[in-house]
Design a protein around this motif. Sequence first.
Motif, PDB file in Angstrom:
ATOM      1  N   THR A   1       0.828  -1.207   0.000  1.00  0.00           N
ATOM      2  CA  THR A   1       0.000   0.000   0.000  1.00  0.00           C
ATOM      3  C   THR A   1       0.864   1.259   0.000  1.00  0.00           C
ATOM      4  O   THR A   1       0.629   2.198  -0.764  1.00  0.00           O
ATOM      5  CB  THR A   1      -0.929   0.006   1.226  1.00  0.00           C
ATOM      6  N   VAL A   2       1.888   1.281   0.863  1.00  0.00           N
ATOM      7  CA  VAL A   2       2.789   2.436   0.905  1.00  0.00           C
ATOM      8  C   VAL A   2       3.531   2.579  -0.416  1.00  0.00           C
ATOM      9  O   VAL A   2       3.766   3.692  -0.898  1.00  0.00           O
ATOM     10  CB  VAL A   2       3.784   2.304   2.076  1.00  0.00           C
ATOM     11  N   SER A   3       3.888   1.462  -1.028  1.00  0.00           N
ATOM     12  CA  SER A   3       4.562   1.504  -2.324  1.00  0.00           C
ATOM     13  C   SER A   3       3.684   2.186  -3.367  1.00  0.00           C
ATOM     14  O   SER A   3       4.157   3.024  -4.151  1.00  0.00           O
ATOM     15  CB  SER A   3       4.918   0.081  -2.780  1.00  0.00           C
TER      16      SER A   3
ATOM     17  N   LYS B   1      -8.084  11.066  -4.424  1.00  0.00           N
ATOM     18  CA  LYS B   1      -9.135  10.070  -4.172  1.00  0.00           C
ATOM     19  C   LYS B   1      -8.634   8.826  -3.431  1.00  0.00           C
ATOM     20  O   LYS B   1      -9.332   7.813  -3.393  1.00  0.00           O
ATOM     21  CB  LYS B   1      -9.769   9.649  -5.493  1.00  0.00           C
ATOM     22  N   MET B   2      -7.434   8.888  -2.860  1.00  0.00           N
ATOM     23  CA  MET B   2      -6.908   7.701  -2.175  1.00  0.00           C
ATOM     24  C   MET B   2      -7.815   7.232  -1.052  1.00  0.00           C
ATOM     25  O   MET B   2      -8.011   6.038  -0.847  1.00  0.00           O
ATOM     26  CB  MET B   2      -5.492   7.967  -1.653  1.00  0.00           C
ATOM     27  N   THR B   3      -8.396   8.188  -0.326  1.00  0.00           N
ATOM     28  CA  THR B   3      -9.332   7.809   0.744  1.00  0.00           C
ATOM     29  C   THR B   3     -10.541   7.077   0.166  1.00  0.00           C
ATOM     30  O   THR B   3     -11.045   6.105   0.752  1.00  0.00           O
ATOM     31  CB  THR B   3      -9.811   9.058   1.508  1.00  0.00           C
ATOM     32  N   LEU B   4     -10.992   7.514  -0.996  1.00  0.00           N
ATOM     33  CA  LEU B   4     -12.148   6.897  -1.650  1.00  0.00           C
ATOM     34  C   LEU B   4     -11.803   5.515  -2.199  1.00  0.00           C
ATOM     35  O   LEU B   4     -12.567   4.552  -2.034  1.00  0.00           O
ATOM     36  CB  LEU B   4     -12.639   7.803  -2.782  1.00  0.00           C
ATOM     37  N   TYR B   5     -10.653   5.400  -2.839  1.00  0.00           N
ATOM     38  CA  TYR B   5     -10.270   4.135  -3.478  1.00  0.00           C
ATOM     39  C   TYR B   5      -9.768   3.084  -2.487  1.00  0.00           C
ATOM     40  O   TYR B   5      -9.898   1.879  -2.729  1.00  0.00           O
ATOM     41  CB  TYR B   5      -9.175   4.377  -4.519  1.00  0.00           C
ATOM     42  N   PHE B   6      -9.214   3.524  -1.370  1.00  0.00           N
ATOM     43  CA  PHE B   6      -8.591   2.569  -0.453  1.00  0.00           C
ATOM     44  C   PHE B   6      -9.616   1.665   0.218  1.00  0.00           C
ATOM     45  O   PHE B   6     -10.629   2.119   0.742  1.00  0.00           O
ATOM     46  CB  PHE B   6      -7.800   3.304   0.632  1.00  0.00           C
ATOM     47  N   HIS B   7      -9.341   0.387   0.175  1.00  0.00           N
ATOM     48  CA  HIS B   7     -10.162  -0.613   0.855  1.00  0.00           C
ATOM     49  C   HIS B   7      -9.218  -1.600   1.532  1.00  0.00           C
ATOM     50  O   HIS B   7      -8.448  -2.284   0.851  1.00  0.00           O
ATOM     51  CB  HIS B   7     -11.072  -1.348  -0.131  1.00  0.00           C
TER      52      HIS B   7
ATOM     53  N   TRP C   1      -6.320  -6.105  -1.983  1.00  0.00           N
ATOM     54  CA  TRP C   1      -4.930  -5.853  -2.341  1.00  0.00           C
ATOM     55  C   TRP C   1      -4.893  -4.913  -3.550  1.00  0.00           C
ATOM     56  O   TRP C   1      -5.668  -5.042  -4.489  1.00  0.00           O
ATOM     57  CB  TRP C   1      -4.234  -7.186  -2.683  1.00  0.00           C
ATOM     58  N   ALA C   2      -3.975  -3.946  -3.518  1.00  0.00           N
ATOM     59  CA  ALA C   2      -3.772  -2.999  -4.626  1.00  0.00           C
ATOM     60  C   ALA C   2      -5.010  -2.164  -4.923  1.00  0.00           C
ATOM     61  O   ALA C   2      -5.251  -1.786  -6.062  1.00  0.00           O
ATOM     62  CB  ALA C   2      -3.305  -3.728  -5.882  1.00  0.00           C
ATOM     63  N   SER C   3      -5.789  -1.873  -3.889  1.00  0.00           N
ATOM     64  CA  SER C   3      -7.007  -1.067  -4.117  1.00  0.00           C
ATOM     65  C   SER C   3      -6.669   0.336  -4.612  1.00  0.00           C
ATOM     66  O   SER C   3      -7.435   0.927  -5.374  1.00  0.00           O
ATOM     67  CB  SER C   3      -7.832  -0.976  -2.833  1.00  0.00           C
TER      68      SER C   3
ATOM     69  N   GLY D   1      -3.777   0.800  -6.145  1.00  0.00           N
ATOM     70  CA  GLY D   1      -2.797   0.539  -7.184  1.00  0.00           C
ATOM     71  C   GLY D   1      -3.487   0.155  -8.473  1.00  0.00           C
ATOM     72  O   GLY D   1      -4.088   0.996  -9.150  1.00  0.00           O
ATOM     73  N   VAL D   2      -3.431  -1.103  -8.830  1.00  0.00           N
ATOM     74  CA  VAL D   2      -4.023  -1.590 -10.074  1.00  0.00           C
ATOM     75  C   VAL D   2      -5.499  -1.199 -10.192  1.00  0.00           C
ATOM     76  O   VAL D   2      -5.937  -0.695 -11.232  1.00  0.00           O
ATOM     77  CB  VAL D   2      -3.860  -3.130 -10.176  1.00  0.00           C
ATOM     78  N   ALA D   3      -6.267  -1.422  -9.122  1.00  0.00           N
ATOM     79  CA  ALA D   3      -7.702  -1.119  -9.178  1.00  0.00           C
ATOM     80  C   ALA D   3      -7.945   0.377  -9.366  1.00  0.00           C
ATOM     81  O   ALA D   3      -8.730   0.786 -10.230  1.00  0.00           O
ATOM     82  CB  ALA D   3      -8.385  -1.611  -7.900  1.00  0.00           C
ATOM     83  N   GLY D   4      -7.277   1.194  -8.572  1.00  0.00           N
ATOM     84  CA  GLY D   4      -7.458   2.634  -8.681  1.00  0.00           C
ATOM     85  C   GLY D   4      -6.971   3.193 -10.006  1.00  0.00           C
ATOM     86  O   GLY D   4      -7.647   4.022 -10.624  1.00  0.00           O
ATOM     87  N   TYR D   5      -5.809   2.727 -10.460  1.00  0.00           N
ATOM     88  CA  TYR D   5      -5.255   3.194 -11.732  1.00  0.00           C
ATOM     89  C   TYR D   5      -6.173   2.820 -12.900  1.00  0.00           C
ATOM     90  O   TYR D   5      -6.349   3.602 -13.839  1.00  0.00           O
ATOM     91  CB  TYR D   5      -3.860   2.600 -11.948  1.00  0.00           C
TER      92      TYR D   5
END
Length: 418
Positions: free
Chosen positions: A230-232, A293-299, A303-305, A307-311
Amino acid sequence: MWNRSHFTEGLPGGHNSSSRPVAATVASPWCIWFPLRKTRYQNTFIRLCPLVFGIVLICLALFSKSDLHQIAHPRSDNKLQGSINTVASDPSYKNEVVWWRELLCGERARPDQEDTEDPIVLKQLLRDIEPDVKDTNVFLIETSCDSNPLYRYWCSVESWAQLNPEMKVWFVLTSVTVDNADSLHRDLLRGYSNLQIVGAHLDNIFAATPANKFFKSGNWTQNMDWVVATVSEMLRTALVWLYGGFYSDTDMMCLTNMKNFTNAIGVEGGHVVNSAFFTMQHRSPYLGQLLEKMTLYFHPKWWASIGVAGYTQEMRKECAKDNIKMDEQKLPMTCRNITVYPPKDFYPLLYDKIPQIFGDGTGKDVSKVFNGSSLFHVWNKLSSVNVIKAKSESIYEVVTKRVCPITYRHAVRHSRYF
């Protein structure tokens, strides 16, 4: 790992030094010989000799093994002083513990607890050194607080530095130090003037981005199983948004010069945009939206919420603005100034080809396998159990010998496996 104890062999306090005190070994013959001479000071000397030897022994005990090592092997390479500092030169080395490092690094949160044989304190990004705002920056990151990254990681870093001499390559670690026990760190800095190896003080980095509130909230620690990933994802987005340029995972091998790519990202397969590699301009609106939107996308359960999913979600929105449906069959395609490339360009071998990547003799036709490809992803998360054997002529080994020769030589110097 190479045992550095041989540096102190035969020195007082060294690993293999004799148990007999050095002072006694050197000075005892003098004490025995001197009294044999008929002088008026004979009795006085005999009384003082044990006292003198005692003082010498105390001095040797206080003169530690590490001090002797520094005298025998001073770090005086002026060429490297712009990129590295010795531990002794950084007064904050023993004391710097910040909240995010305790959450992210666990038992390695304190710099003096890092598992490092020959520690070199890294300059901290934004505190001690800062990239220029250029589209020729290349960022690779290590967020597990490991001061001794795997050879695979170093190979990826070297491949970018070697094949892109006009770019500035930044290897950014959350560790405070890097281990130079086998001198790979120094050899890479000597070999590539466009390489910087630095630490990441996350407070300073995120403070300058729209994701600062999300970072300070600590919500990204809700699932510790993939907090490092997540930090990455957070850090890669922030660095390229701040300075512009390229981001590459440390399991992405660069196969060719990348100067002709700008505002580019790749599909790994199907309709999934992978964040393992991308290049964007400074303050890219696409990356800005992801940071906001990291707060919105983060779940925490996915995994990679962010990252791959958000992008992927954000890329579909970018294409929708131009009334374009992202379709793998129509790639490459450009949406809002961002070009989306097909798997062949950046992900020519998907994870189902891992046995082929590491199999003996599979590298014979490597030029055909990567014809038209610019990068090579080895899927470390899934292939970490695969051992790389020297002289196996696997795809991975053939590529490493070509794109990261310094790392390869270090990796096989003491073992057939790496």
